[in-house]
Design a protein around this motif. Structure first.
Motif, PDB file in Angstrom:
ATOM      1  N   CYS A 200      75.890 105.588  33.725  1.00 45.05           N
ATOM      2  CA  CYS A 200      74.475 105.229  33.689  1.00 45.05           C
ATOM      3  C   CYS A 200      73.647 106.420  34.125  1.00 45.05           C
ATOM      4  O   CYS A 200      73.936 107.061  35.141  1.00 45.05           O
ATOM      5  N   HIS A 208      77.364 100.043  32.305  1.00 42.90           N
ATOM      6  CA  HIS A 208      76.062  99.674  31.736  1.00 42.90           C
ATOM      7  C   HIS A 208      75.270 100.938  31.432  1.00 42.90           C
ATOM      8  O   HIS A 208      75.632 102.034  31.850  1.00 42.90           O
ATOM      9  N   THR A 209      74.187 100.777  30.682  1.00 40.40           N
ATOM     10  CA  THR A 209      73.309 101.898  30.336  1.00 40.40           C
ATOM     11  C   THR A 209      72.079 101.886  31.225  1.00 40.40           C
ATOM     12  O   THR A 209      71.830 100.919  31.965  1.00 40.40           O
ATOM     13  N   SER A 212      69.634  98.875  30.861  1.00 34.29           N
ATOM     14  CA  SER A 212      69.984  97.592  31.470  1.00 34.29           C
ATOM     15  C   SER A 212      70.324  97.713  32.952  1.00 34.29           C
ATOM     16  O   SER A 212      70.832  96.769  33.554  1.00 34.29           O
ATOM     17  N   CYS A 213      70.050  98.860  33.544  1.00 38.48           N
ATOM     18  CA  CYS A 213      70.411  99.107  34.948  1.00 38.48           C
ATOM     19  C   CYS A 213      69.525  98.278  35.879  1.00 38.48           C
ATOM     20  O   CYS A 213      68.300  98.287  35.767  1.00 38.48           O
TER      21      CYS A 213
END
Length: 282
Positions: A200, A208-209, A212-213
């Motif tokens: 991330c 997750h990216t 969407s963190c």
């Protein structure tokens, strides 16, 4: 006042097409070995004998991992070397590398803003411009062209100025940003060739990216600082930017530029940040 216009025309040289290098300006060619034996392992006297015998004496032969980079002395040597299919007993392919035979500059010319990038290239062909791209900015959520134009010249040396019809425009070096992978967040390679695990860009964790963190704590993958990995105040970003500038201004390889920037660091103060005016070496 905003005088920029929305970006509607396709960007020439943005990656969809490769610029065509003018033959008379070619200074470097690549000789690639097509079998398993690398040319770099050959005896240097044999390399000189083959190149001199085929095209006459050349200025320099530099060994690369992928083949031999030959700096030519005369323009007619390029045509001779491009016909080379066998190097001693080895089958070879000779190509013209774009990166070492071209350079990038910025001009400021509001008078060209009613022209497309294709038209600019056509009109500036006489000064060896092979690609053009408007520098853009966001205004109220819309990307707009500015009077700054990034020009690709089909030659290895950047001109100090060019004439746009009757107008004289100063040419400043274009310093590209450092290449950062959008997958692992590290510098030096693109996402498509990344072999590392995804991270991330906000919190430096897996799974997750950045979009969407939900982690409230930011952490940079590259320097462990309290900021996202794309932060332009990141010491690592600024180090990599310094390397890019060194490479562009001195027309040297990335490895050599990196070495020079490291050597410019003050050894006793290697842990000082850019905020204190010092470079953190990596």
């Amino acid at each position: 006042m905003d005088n920029g216009k929305p970006c509607t025309a396709p960007v020439l040289g943005s990656g969809s097409e490769r610029p065509i290098i003018i033959a008379r300006n070619v200074k470097f060619v690549n000789i690639h070995e097509t079998s398993s034996t690398p040319l770099a392992s050959l005896n240097p006297f044999l390399i000189r004998k083959v190149t001199n015998g085929w095209s006459g004496p050349v200025d320099m032969v530099r060994k690369l991992a992928s083949g031999d980079l030959v700096k030519v002395r005369w323009a007619n040597q390029v045509a001779d070397l491009l016909k080379l299919t066998q190097f001693h007993i080895h089958k070879v392919v000779v190509t013209i590398p774009v990166s070492t035979n071209s350079c990038w500059g910025i001009i400021y010319c509001p008078e060209l803003m009613d022209m497309s990038e294709d038209e600019i290239v056509k009109e500036l062909a006489d000064v060896d411009v092979v690609a053009a791209r408007y520098i853009t900015k966001f205004v109220n959520g819309t990307r707009r062209w500015t009077p700054l134009i990034n020009l690709t010249f089909g030659q290895s040396k950047l001109p100090d100025e060019i004439f746009v019809a009757c107008l004289r425009c100063q040419v400043k070096p274009y310093i590209p940003n450092s290449l950062r992978c959008f997958k692992c967040q590290h510098y030096g390679h693109p996402e498509k060739s990344c072999s590392f695990s995804a991270k991330c860009g906000k919190c430096a964790t897996d799974g997750h990216t950045a979009d969407s963190c939900t982690n409230g704590r930011m952490l940079c993958v590259n320097c462990n600082g309290n900021h996202p990995s794309w932060d332009r105040e990141c010491p690592r970003f600024r180090f990599e930017k310094e390397v890019c500038e060194m490479k562009t201004r001195n027309n040297i390889s990335y490895g050599e530029a990196r070495k020079r920037v490291k050597e410019s660091c003050e050894t006793p103060k290697r842990n000082e940040s850019y905020a204190s005016g010092k470079i953190i070496c990596y």
